[in-house]
Scaffold this active site. Sequence first.
Site, PDB file in Angstrom:
ATOM      1  N   ASP A  52      -5.558  -0.893  -7.120  1.00 35.78           N
ATOM      2  CA  ASP A  52      -6.663  -1.369  -6.278  1.00 35.78           C
ATOM      3  C   ASP A  52      -7.330  -2.611  -6.856  1.00 35.78           C
ATOM      4  O   ASP A  52      -7.871  -3.435  -6.119  1.00 35.78           O
ATOM      5  CB  ASP A  52      -7.735  -0.274  -6.157  1.00 35.78           C
ATOM      6  CG  ASP A  52      -7.571   0.552  -4.897  1.00 35.78           C
ATOM      7  OD1 ASP A  52      -6.488   0.494  -4.292  1.00 35.78           O
ATOM      8  OD2 ASP A  52      -8.526   1.259  -4.526  1.00 35.78           O
TER       9      ASP A  52
ATOM     10  N   GLY B 134     -16.996   3.539   1.865  1.00 34.94           N
ATOM     11  CA  GLY B 134     -17.116   2.546   0.802  1.00 34.94           C
ATOM     12  C   GLY B 134     -16.864   1.196   1.450  1.00 34.94           C
ATOM     13  O   GLY B 134     -16.083   1.103   2.393  1.00 34.94           O
TER      14      GLY B 134
ATOM     15  N   ASN C  42     -14.031  -0.406  14.189  1.00 35.43           N
ATOM     16  CA  ASN C  42     -14.467   0.411  15.329  1.00 35.43           C
ATOM     17  C   ASN C  42     -15.911   0.224  15.771  1.00 35.43           C
ATOM     18  O   ASN C  42     -16.388   0.973  16.619  1.00 35.43           O
ATOM     19  CB  ASN C  42     -14.235   1.890  15.000  1.00 35.43           C
ATOM     20  CG  ASN C  42     -12.760   2.197  14.816  1.00 35.43           C
ATOM     21  OD1 ASN C  42     -11.967   2.026  15.729  1.00 35.43           O
ATOM     22  ND2 ASN C  42     -12.384   2.623  13.621  1.00 35.43           N
TER      23      ASN C  42
END
Length: 406
Positions: A147, A211, A335
Site C-alpha cells: 500500500d 478511510g 457513489n
Amino acid sequence: MIVLVVNSGSSSIKYQLLDMDNEKVLCKGLAERIGIPGSRIVHKKDGEKFVIEHPMANHDEALQLVLQTLKDEKMGAIKDFKEIDAVGHRVVHGGEKFSGSVLIDDEVINAIEEFSYLAPLHNPPNLMGIKAIMKLLPGVPNVAVFDTAFHAKMPKKAYLYAIPYEYYEKYKIRRYGFHGTSHRYVSRRTAEILGLDYNKSKIITVHLGNGASIAAVMNGKSVDTSMGFTPLEGLVMGTRSGDLDPSIVTFLIEKEGLSPEEVYTILNKKSGVLGLTSNFSSDMRDIEDKALENDPLCRLVLDIYEYRIAKYIGAYVAAMNGVDAISFTAGVGENSPITREEICENYLSYLGIKIDKEKNNVKGEERIISTPDSKVKVLIVPTNEELMIARDTKEIIEKGIKKLEY
C-alpha cells in the site's frame, strides 16, 4: 495466466481468482470471523452467491477452505491447484525499503516482519496469509504489493516532518501514505480515459471510503498524499480525526486523565464523522440523508468533510503547479453525487471546473462528469486494487524479475 489475489486481515481474508489473459474475475469471496464463532465464507461466481458456514480457527484453515472452494465443482473455477500460476498479496506497509511490488522470498518476509512496528494491526495478518499460502501451495510464486510503495519515492520536502531529524534516522518517522495501489490504478486509468500521456500528466486522485486519502500524481509518480506516518493524518474520515494540532493529545491526557493508548483509540475509532455527530453514524450516506432533511449538525459535518477535501485538492494543485484531472473513487467518491458536486462547485470553480449535473448524478459508474468546456476534467473512476495486484503479479512472473518499479 491464473492469479489468486489475497488480502489477509486480522479476522478476515478477501480473495479473487483472475484469468489474466483477459483480466476476467473467475470468482471471488470473503472468509470472515476467522478464529471466532460464526466463521463463514461468502463466495461469488458468475453473479451467484454462496455462503459456506464452517469453523476456521486460523488463517491456515481459512485459506485451505478458500482453496477447496476455488476447485469445487459448483462454486469453483479450476479443477486443480496446479492451474494457479501465482498468488498476489496485499501488504499494507513496506517501509522505505519497498518502492515497488516484489517476488516474495525469505528476505522479503523478514522485511515485512521488520516493518510490523509501523503497521502492527496490518502487517502481521498480511504475513499470516503469505505463510499459509506458501504452505498450502508449495512451489507457486508469491508477490507482495505494498500500500505504501507508490508513495515511497515522494520527495523529501513532502515526506519529512519538522521534528528533530534524529527521529527520522532512528525510527524512520516520516510520511508514508497509504491506499497507494488504489491511487496508482485510478491515476493510470484516468490518463487512459482522457488520452493523456501518464508520464506527462498532473492528476489528483480522491479516495473517499471509510478511510480516505488524496494523492498528487505528477508524471506518473506520487509527489504527495494526505495520509502520513499512519493512516490517521489528512482528511476527516468515518472514525478518524485526520489533521489536528498534536498538543490536543497531551491536553486530553492531562484534562481527561487518559492514557496515550486511550487517546490514540479516540482519534482512530471515535472521531471523524462519528465523533462530530456524537456517535450518530460513521457512514456518509447517513450524514447526507440527514443533511438533505435540513438537519443542522449533519449539514455542518458534511461541510467540514467537503471543506477538508477541497483544501487538500487546492494544496496539490499548488504542489504540481497545475492539474489536468481530478478523479473520485472508493465508496463515497464513487457513489455520492452531492459530495462531488459541492466540492467542485463551492470550492474549485476558480480552476475553471464545470460539472455536468446529469452525468454526475450516477453511482459507481466510470465516466467523465465535467462539461466539455471544463478547464480541468473531473471523473468517477471505480478503484480496482485486486486487478492492480494481479497485474503486478503477472508482470513479475512473466518477466522473471524480482522487483517491479513504478
